[in-house]
Design a protein around this motif. Structure first.
Motif, short mmCIF file in Angstrom:
data_model
loop_
_atom_site.label_atom_id
_atom_site.label_comp_id
_atom_site.label_asym_id
_atom_site.label_seq_id
_atom_site.Cartn_x
_atom_site.Cartn_y
_atom_site.Cartn_z
N TRP A 103 0.80 -1.23 0.00
CA TRP A 103 0.00 0.00 0.00
C TRP A 103 0.83 1.27 0.00
O TRP A 103 0.30 2.37 -0.03
N ALA A 104 2.17 1.14 0.00
CA ALA A 104 3.04 2.32 -0.05
C ALA A 104 2.92 3.04 -1.39
O ALA A 104 3.16 4.24 -1.47
N VAL A 105 2.55 2.32 -2.45
CA VAL A 105 2.53 2.95 -3.79
C VAL A 105 1.12 3.08 -4.37
O VAL A 105 0.95 3.56 -5.48
N ILE A 106 0.10 2.64 -3.63
CA ILE A 106 -1.27 2.68 -4.18
C ILE A 106 -1.88 4.06 -3.95
O ILE A 106 -2.10 4.46 -2.80
N PRO A 107 -2.17 4.80 -5.03
CA PRO A 107 -2.81 6.11 -4.87
C PRO A 107 -4.32 5.92 -4.67
O PRO A 107 -4.94 5.13 -5.38
N VAL A 108 -4.89 6.62 -3.71
CA VAL A 108 -6.31 6.44 -3.43
C VAL A 108 -7.15 7.62 -3.94
O VAL A 108 -8.37 7.53 -4.00
N SER A 109 -6.49 8.71 -4.33
CA SER A 109 -7.21 9.85 -4.89
C SER A 109 -6.19 10.86 -5.42
O SER A 109 -4.99 10.68 -5.27
N GLU A 110 -6.72 11.91 -6.02
CA GLU A 110 -5.86 12.98 -6.51
C GLU A 110 -6.66 14.28 -6.44
O GLU A 110 -7.88 14.27 -6.62
N GLY A 111 -5.95 15.37 -6.19
CA GLY A 111 -6.65 16.66 -6.16
C GLY A 111 -7.09 17.05 -4.77
O GLY A 111 -6.53 16.63 -3.77
N SER A 112 -8.14 17.83 -4.69
CA SER A 112 -8.55 18.48 -3.44
C SER A 112 -9.61 17.66 -2.70
O SER A 112 -10.43 16.99 -3.30
N PHE A 113 -9.56 17.71 -1.35
CA PHE A 113 -10.59 17.13 -0.51
C PHE A 113 -11.21 18.27 0.28
O PHE A 113 -10.76 18.63 1.36
N PHE A 114 -12.25 18.89 -0.30
CA PHE A 114 -12.92 20.05 0.30
C PHE A 114 -11.90 21.13 0.68
O PHE A 114 -12.03 21.80 1.71
N GLY A 115 -10.82 21.25 -0.13
CA GLY A 115 -9.81 22.27 0.09
C GLY A 115 -8.80 21.96 1.18
O GLY A 115 -7.93 22.76 1.47
N LEU A 116 -8.91 20.77 1.82
CA LEU A 116 -8.00 20.43 2.93
C LEU A 116 -6.69 19.83 2.44
O LEU A 116 -5.62 20.16 2.94
N ILE A 117 -6.77 18.90 1.47
CA ILE A 117 -5.57 18.22 0.97
C ILE A 117 -5.47 18.45 -0.53
O ILE A 117 -6.47 18.38 -1.24
N GLU A 118 -4.27 18.72 -1.00
CA GLU A 118 -4.07 18.92 -2.44
C GLU A 118 -3.06 17.89 -2.96
O GLU A 118 -2.26 17.36 -2.21
N GLY A 119 -3.10 17.64 -4.26
CA GLY A 119 -2.10 16.76 -4.89
C GLY A 119 -2.47 15.30 -4.86
O GLY A 119 -3.64 14.93 -4.73
N LYS A 120 -1.44 14.44 -4.97
CA LYS A 120 -1.65 12.99 -5.06
C LYS A 120 -1.74 12.37 -3.67
O LYS A 120 -0.92 12.66 -2.81
N TRP A 121 -2.71 11.51 -3.47
CA TRP A 121 -2.91 10.85 -2.17
C TRP A 121 -2.18 9.51 -2.20
O TRP A 121 -2.80 8.46 -2.33
N VAL A 122 -0.88 9.54 -2.07
CA VAL A 122 -0.09 8.30 -2.11
C VAL A 122 1.16 8.51 -1.28
O VAL A 122 1.71 9.62 -1.22
N ILE A 123 1.62 7.45 -0.59
CA ILE A 123 2.81 7.57 0.26
C ILE A 123 4.06 7.78 -0.60
O ILE A 123 4.86 8.66 -0.36
N SER A 124 4.22 6.93 -1.63
CA SER A 124 5.38 7.04 -2.52
C SER A 124 4.91 6.98 -3.97
O SER A 124 4.49 5.92 -4.43
N ASP A 125 4.99 8.11 -4.67
CA ASP A 125 4.52 8.16 -6.06
C ASP A 125 5.63 7.68 -7.01
O ASP A 125 6.28 8.46 -7.68
N MET A 126 5.85 6.36 -7.00
CA MET A 126 6.95 5.78 -7.77
C MET A 126 6.63 5.72 -9.26
O MET A 126 5.48 5.48 -9.64
N ASN A 127 7.66 5.91 -10.09
CA ASN A 127 7.47 5.78 -11.54
C ASN A 127 7.23 4.33 -11.95
O ASN A 127 6.67 4.07 -13.01
N VAL A 128 7.70 3.39 -11.12
CA VAL A 128 7.52 1.97 -11.45
C VAL A 128 6.62 1.30 -10.40
O VAL A 128 6.86 0.18 -9.98
N GLY A 129 5.57 2.03 -10.00
CA GLY A 129 4.67 1.56 -8.94
C GLY A 129 4.08 0.19 -9.21
O GLY A 129 4.02 -0.66 -8.31
N ILE A 130 3.66 -0.06 -10.44
CA ILE A 130 3.00 -1.33 -10.78
C ILE A 130 3.99 -2.49 -10.68
O ILE A 130 3.65 -3.60 -10.29
#
Length: 361
Positions: A103-130
């Motif tokens: 689960w370190a590389v699994i993104p669960v969302s992207e963008g804003s959460f009611f203005g609280l969080i921005e960007g990618k929701w992932v611990i490590s946004d690896m280029n070779v995640g898969i």
């Protein structure tokens, strides 16, 4: 000294703290979701058999999973006299750790959460995640082999041998299915795979971005193969030959009880949830809404992601409830003689189509 600490914190420290914080948040959220997915699994099974399922602990049995957790934690662990104690206790820990590490590389969302969080929701946004996911999911088998061998008993050993053969067999077809998706996307980054599903057959016909653009439609046979292979990879019915009660009692977990058994169960359900998340990302558009309209876009991406994961888990639960168990030779025949050739042909067909139509990314 103080200046050095300040410099370190500014350069690395806050970033490190953010990663640790998000990791803990992800871990707690994942474990809570798994507790209720386990309850859902039992409820679906009960509903198919016209039973009520867990309904005593809490309203509608909502706290059943937590009661089971406490039961296992407070039980005394019994280690067989002939077992290799260190490996026996290390095996379930390894299984659970490898499963959670995915689960370190699994993104669960992207963008804003009611203005609280921005960007990618992932611990490590690896280029070779898969690639990382494929590697980590194949490491889970080591915990099972260690547990079967360390128990020093014939049933666990036979169960772990079966598990090793089964997981290796179906990883091959899962790998080829993933290659088909990667050919369409042109990236191994999981966020890119989701964003690539913003355009597809639906938008080509003039519709707004919708579920018609997701890969489940363009790669439908691969979607089916991935689903069935995921069942086999995670030792779920109808491919639960590893712990077939009629033959091997509980398979590699025969000698386990208390917390070590709990860790095996946790590892198993985390692996199932990982497969549901992979299916969601690869084929069901991740956190993208079912239709690109303002009132659906208003729903946070994490909610869409969770809804899709639960939907895929429901398919897993229904397979458990309504499909009889395969024989071992049938399981192997399906993996090597049906899925492997089909997925190989699909890779060649996808690559040829992209080459000759000039639509390769």
């Amino acid at each position: 000294m103080l200046e050095a600490i300040t410099t370190f914190m500014n350069d690395y420290g806050w970033h490190l703290l953010a990663i640790v914080g998000f990791s803990l948040l992800m871990l707690v959220g994942l474990l809570l979701i798994i507790a209720y997915l386990l309850l859902m699994d039992r409820k679906v099974w009960a509903a198919v058999q016209l039973r009520r399922g867990p309904n005593v602990v809490g309203p509608f049995g909502l706290f059943q999973s937590f009661a089971d957790l406490l039961k296992f934690v407070f039980k005394e662990p019994v280690i067989p006299a002939g077992a290799d104690k260190a490996v026996f206790l290390l095996a379930p820990l390894a299984t659970a750790t490898f499963a959670l590490a995915a689960w370190a590389v699994i993104p669960v969302s992207e963008g804003s959460f009611f203005g609280l969080i921005e960007g990618k929701w992932v611990i490590s946004d690896m280029n070779v995640g898969i690639l990382y996911l494929l590697a980590i999911s194949s490491l889970g088998v080591y915990g099972i082999i260690m547990g079967g061998w360390a128990s020093n008993s014939k049933y666990p050993f036979m169960g772990s041998l079966r598990s090793a053969a089964q997981m290796v067999s179906y990883e091959v077809s899962i790998g080829f299915v993933i290659i088909c998706v990667l050919l369409l996307v042109g990236s191994l980054n999981l966020t890119d795979i989701v964003n690539a599903q913003k355009t597809g057959p639906g938008t080509a016909m003039g519709f707004p971005n919708s579920l018609l653009d997701w890969h489940w439609l363009t790669l439908f046979p691969m979607f089916v193969i991935f689903y069935v292979s995921a069942l086999a990879e995670t030792n779920r019915p109808p491919f639960d030959l590893v712990e077939a009660e009629s033959e091997l009692v509980a398979g590699f977990m025969v000698e386990y009880g208390s917390t070590p058994y709990l860790l095996y169960m946790l590892g198993e359900y985390v692996a199932i949830t990982t497969m549901c998340a992979m299916t969601t990302i690869l084929f069901l558009g991740g956190w993208l809404p079912a239709l690109d309209v303002w009132w659906l876009n208003w729903v946070p991406g994490i909610i869409w992601f969770l809804v899709k994961v639960v939907l895929v888990f429901f398919l897993f639960a229904m397979a458990k409830a309504i499909v009889p168990r395969y024989r071992y030779d049938q399981l192997m025949r399906l993996g090597w003689k049906v899925f492997l050739p089909l997925s190989l042909v699909a890779v060649i067909a996808t690559a040829s189509w992209l080459h000759f139509t000039g639509t390769a990314p």
